[in-house]
Design a protein around this motif. Structure first.
Motif, PDB file in Angstrom:
ATOM      1  N   UNK A   1     -23.462  -8.699  38.510  1.00 52.70           N
ATOM      2  CA  UNK A   1     -24.740  -8.705  39.226  1.00 52.70           C
ATOM      3  C   UNK A   1     -25.837  -9.332  38.369  1.00 52.70           C
ATOM      4  N   UNK A   2     -25.845  -9.004  37.074  1.00 51.16           N
ATOM      5  CA  UNK A   2     -26.846  -9.581  36.173  1.00 51.16           C
ATOM      6  C   UNK A   2     -26.674 -11.098  36.050  1.00 51.16           C
ATOM      7  N   UNK A   3     -25.439 -11.542  35.969  1.00 48.17           N
ATOM      8  CA  UNK A   3     -25.171 -12.980  35.889  1.00 48.17           C
ATOM      9  C   UNK A   3     -25.624 -13.662  37.183  1.00 48.17           C
ATOM     10  N   UNK A   4     -25.306 -13.048  38.322  1.00 42.96           N
ATOM     11  CA  UNK A   4     -25.722 -13.620  39.605  1.00 42.96           C
ATOM     12  C   UNK A   4     -27.246 -13.708  39.689  1.00 42.96           C
ATOM     13  N   UNK A   5     -27.938 -12.641  39.274  1.00 47.32           N
ATOM     14  CA  UNK A   5     -29.402 -12.643  39.276  1.00 47.32           C
ATOM     15  C   UNK A   5     -29.946 -13.741  38.357  1.00 47.32           C
TER      16      UNK A   5
ATOM     17  N   UNK B   1     -32.254 -16.884  39.565  1.00 43.21           N
ATOM     18  CA  UNK B   1     -33.636 -16.975  39.095  1.00 43.21           C
ATOM     19  C   UNK B   1     -34.020 -18.398  38.691  1.00 43.21           C
ATOM     20  N   UNK B   2     -33.047 -19.243  38.511  1.00 41.99           N
ATOM     21  CA  UNK B   2     -33.332 -20.639  38.187  1.00 41.99           C
ATOM     22  C   UNK B   2     -33.495 -20.873  36.694  1.00 41.99           C
TER      23      UNK B   2
END
Length: 83
Positions: free
Chosen positions: A51-55, A59-60
């Motif tokens: 989830x952190x990697x996806x976020x 985020x760009x």
């Protein structure tokens, strides 16, 4: 508590018996439950990290340089620790 029977190769059965013979586990079920709990914990940590990697991807690209990022991270750690 529900029960479940599983089939194991001899080497795995021997391993479980060895672990229970150490005295750390009362029986094979207790050993199996601990393995499952560890696996659930591991899966949860992997899910959180994903989830952190996806976020991060969503985020760009940041306009900050690496030094700015490290400085900001250090300040956040200090704030959390109360320094």
């Amino acid at each position: 508590m529900a029960s479940m029977n599983i089939s194991l190769p001899s080497l795995m059965k021997d391993w479980i018996e060895t672990q229970t013979n150490t005295g750390r586990y009362d029986n094979a079920s207790e050993y199996g439950r601990e393995l499952i709990l560890h696996d659930q914990d591991r899966a949860s940590k992997i899910e959180t990290m994903q989830k952190l990697v996806d976020e991060a991807f969503e985020s760009g690209v940041s306009n900050k340089n690496l030094e700015d990022i490290w400085t900001e991270a250090s300040l956040q750690v200090k704030a959390i620790r109360g320094n």
